[in-house]
Design an enzyme around this catalytic site. Structure first.
Site, PDB file in Angstrom:
ATOM      1  N   TRP A 221       0.821  -1.209   0.000  1.00 56.26           N
ATOM      2  CA  TRP A 221       0.000   0.000   0.000  1.00 56.26           C
ATOM      3  C   TRP A 221       0.857   1.263   0.000  1.00 56.26           C
ATOM      4  CZ3 TRP A 221      -2.759  -2.392   4.743  1.00 56.26           C
ATOM      5  CH2 TRP A 221      -3.505  -3.501   4.326  1.00 56.26           C
ATOM      6  N   GLU A 432      -1.595   7.089   7.623  1.00 56.74           N
ATOM      7  CA  GLU A 432      -0.738   7.989   8.405  1.00 56.74           C
ATOM      8  C   GLU A 432      -1.157   8.018   9.870  1.00 56.74           C
ATOM      9  OE1 GLU A 432       0.552  11.698   6.826  1.00 56.74           O
ATOM     10  OE2 GLU A 432       0.247  11.081   4.760  1.00 56.74           O
TER      11      GLU A 432
END
Length: 623
Positions: A221, A432
């Site tokens: 990813w 994140e």
């Protein structure tokens, strides 16, 4: 209250704070504390002090205005061409349908300098401050989040480590390249390590001649993974510690040209489809020892600082997304007629628009408060940055969802673009640092900070004659709070007269919040690190307190400067403060045994569902 008993309990809790919920939350909390001296440290962070029941205004009031006249002029010259580019050149619908950004668009973005906004000018970038960067990112977020991810993956995290930790040679060698046409990527996540970043399997071992690290492993990813020439890669490396060999994470600057680097096909994603997301593989990659970033074994610190440093940009982008969605909904509501009235004349629609405007205003306030503090040289902004990311991603989803609701069937159609935006938004609550992990990070880091001060009080009790001032100060605070006389910080001089009532209520709730933290520590001791229901409630309270302070500060600035929309901003801030402080007032009840028993009931139900692999209850038809 038995002060010594309380502090001993807290000491036990804080002593085990390395047992945080996941490796990522552990790493972030540890990184926040690692730079502090032993014992109680001082901080100007609003959120850290909140956990002590103290309202620290330094980084909140007045609202930061860190740009010089020259920086403001530069930004004024940059924004119009970027706006024009996204309105006339970039085609978000085509990018989404093709699952890639048009080459002409990419070329235009490189020409604009959009891939090197914060790189120093002498190294090929535009040399923008965090606040300037936030404004341009806000423009991108208003138009195309997929393009925003391509830009952000490149500079907000991709080569940010080189900016933050690179030595002179690394910066001089790589920064001109990442501003001159070579893409960058941040390579941390692996199949077995998502939020648990400490469990990565990729390894790098020093070659026999000591000149290279031999890198093997894979990442998943990775944004820009299929196009990046320069990557910040994290791998386990053997290091000597106390006479033993242990594995610690190290950050490396890796070039695709080193050989042995390959990538899989682009992932077929729900949203941000035009951004390139792939697996990346490393097979016997020879990485020069000169490409270690931040020192061998310091990779976790490097990763967390990169992520902490860039989170405000996500809030800025999503403030732009919300502003665009709100505009679209408001324009539709002002023209669409139903039952003989425009939609904007119906109370329920007005309430939706008001709530959307509040959420956008708070998100924007957080983005520019955090970026402004960073530009002013503040060091303790990590919790505030985490809050900005959590709040922005949750709020953007709510605002765009309501925009679709106001547009009705039209909002569901591709032509309006909102369905694409909603799909794009979903990832922001995940990557994140998932919002779930970041909430734990906020709560656990705050508890650790509060505990360090209570440890100081414990030491004072051991030698009371030498620390009478501290003991009496703390005793006085607790006594006045216990009998309901405590008033909290006086914010009246710092806020507009219209907001002083709201500011006083916030100050009172901050005191109560500190009492809730102490009560949780007293009840759970070291076990508080495993009480996720309690931690999530404390995190929610911290978010409400900080967002309230941010909007009170921003609206007061608008009133002071007599901005055209000052009256509206004051009403937005007052409305948000009323709701947020009301939730803060309910925090003690949310932490009461009855409320937590219900939470325990839910967790038990969830465990049953997980064990059964789905719903246990059969259909009422029993078929």
């Amino acid at each position: 209250m038995k002060g010594t008993k309380l502090v001993v309990c807290v000491n036990r809790c804080i002593g085990s704070s390395n047992r945080l919920i996941s490796a990522r939350s552990r790493g972030m909390a540890t990184a926040a504390a690692a730079e502090a001296p032993r014992g109680a440290r001082q901080s100007a962070s609003f959120t850290l002090n909140l956990f002590r029941g103290q309202l620290e205004p330094t980084q909140v009031f007045p609202f930061p205005e860190p740009m010089s006249d020259e920086q403001r002029q530069t930004l004024a010259e940059l924004v119009p061409p970027v706006e024009k580019f996204f309105q006339e050149v970039n085609d978000p619908a085509k990018n989404d349908a093709d699952a890639q950004i048009e080459q002409g668009t990419l070329a235009g973005l490189w020409e604009l300098g959009a891939f090197g906004l914060q790189v120093p000018t002498e190294l090929g970038g535009l040399g923008l401050s965090n606040t300037q960067y936030a404004r341009l990112v806000e423009v991108v977020g208003a138009h195309d989040l997929g393009v925003g991810i391509t830009l952000g993956a490149h500079q907000s995290i991709g080569f940010k480590g080189i900016l933050l930790f690179g030595n002179e040679q690394q910066r001089a060698h790589y920064l001109p390249r990442v501003t001159g046409g070579e893409y960058a990527a941040f390579c941390l996540t692996e199949p077995s390590s998502g939020s648990d970043a400490g469990s990565i399997k990729t390894r790098a071992v020093l070659s026999p001649d000591g000149k290279h690290f031999i890198l093997n492993g894979s990442k998943i990813w990775i944004s820009n993974g299929g196009i990046a020439e320069i990557m910040t890669v994290f791998a386990q490396t053997p290091v000597q510690k106390d006479g033993k060999t242990v594995d610690k994470v190290t950050a490396f600057i890796v070039e695709r040209s080193f050989g042995g680097v390959s990538s899989g096909p682009p992932e077929n994603k729900m949203g941000i489809r035009c951004s390139n997301t792939t697996e990346v593989y490393y097979e016997d990659v020879k990485v020069p020892v000169e490409n270690v970033l931040g020192g061998v074994g310091n990779g976790f610190k490097v990763a967390m600082n990169i992520l902490n440093n860039g989170r405000f940009g996500m809030a800025a982008a999503l403030a732009g997304t919300q502003r665009a969605a709100l505009r679209q909904a408001a324009e539709h509501a002002a023209t669409r007629v139903q039952f003989g009235k425009r939609l904007c004349e119906f109370g329920s629609v007005q309430e939706k628009l008001a709530r959307m405007a509040m959420l956008q205003y708070v998100t924007e306030s957080l983005a520019y408060m955090v970026s402004g503090n960073m530009d002013s040289g503040c060091q303790d902004y990590h919790l505030e940055a985490a809050i900005s990311k959590v709040f922005a991603s949750d709020s953007a989803w709510a605002v765009v969802d309501e925009a679709i609701q106001i547009l009705g069937g039209m909002g569901f159609m591709k032509a309006t673009g909102l369905e694409r935006v909603l799909r794009d938004l979903r990832i922001f609550r995940i990557f994140e640092g998932t919002n779930d992990i970041l909430r734990l990070f906020v709560a656990l880091t705050g508890i650790q900070f509060a505990g360090s001060h209570l440890q100081e009080l414990m030491r004072a009790f051991k030698n009371p004659t030498a620390h009478l001032g501290l003991i009496f100060s703390e005793a006085g605070k607790r006594a006045t709070r216990a009998v309901g006389l405590a008033r909290g910080a006086d914010l009246d001089p710092l806020v507009a007269p219209e907001l002083r009532g709201a500011a006083r209520e916030l100050a009172r709730r901050v005191l109560e919040y500190g009492a809730c933290v102490e009560a949780a520590l007293r009840k759970y001791g070291r076990g508080v690190v495993d009480e996720q229901l309690v931690l999530n409630r404390l995190a929610a309270g911290a978010i409400d307190a900080y967002t309230t302070a941010a909007v009170l500060s921003r609206a007061s600035r608008a009133a002071r400067l007599q901005l055209p929309a000052a009256a509206h901003e004051l009403r937005l801030a007052e409305a948000w403060a009323a709701e947020a402080t009301e939730r803060l007032g309910a925090l003690a009840a949310a932490l009461a045994p009855g409320a937590l028993r219900h939470g325990a009931r839910l967790t038990a139900l969830g465990a049953d569902v997980a064990a059964a692999g789905g719903q246990l209850a059969r259909s009422p038809l029993n078929l």
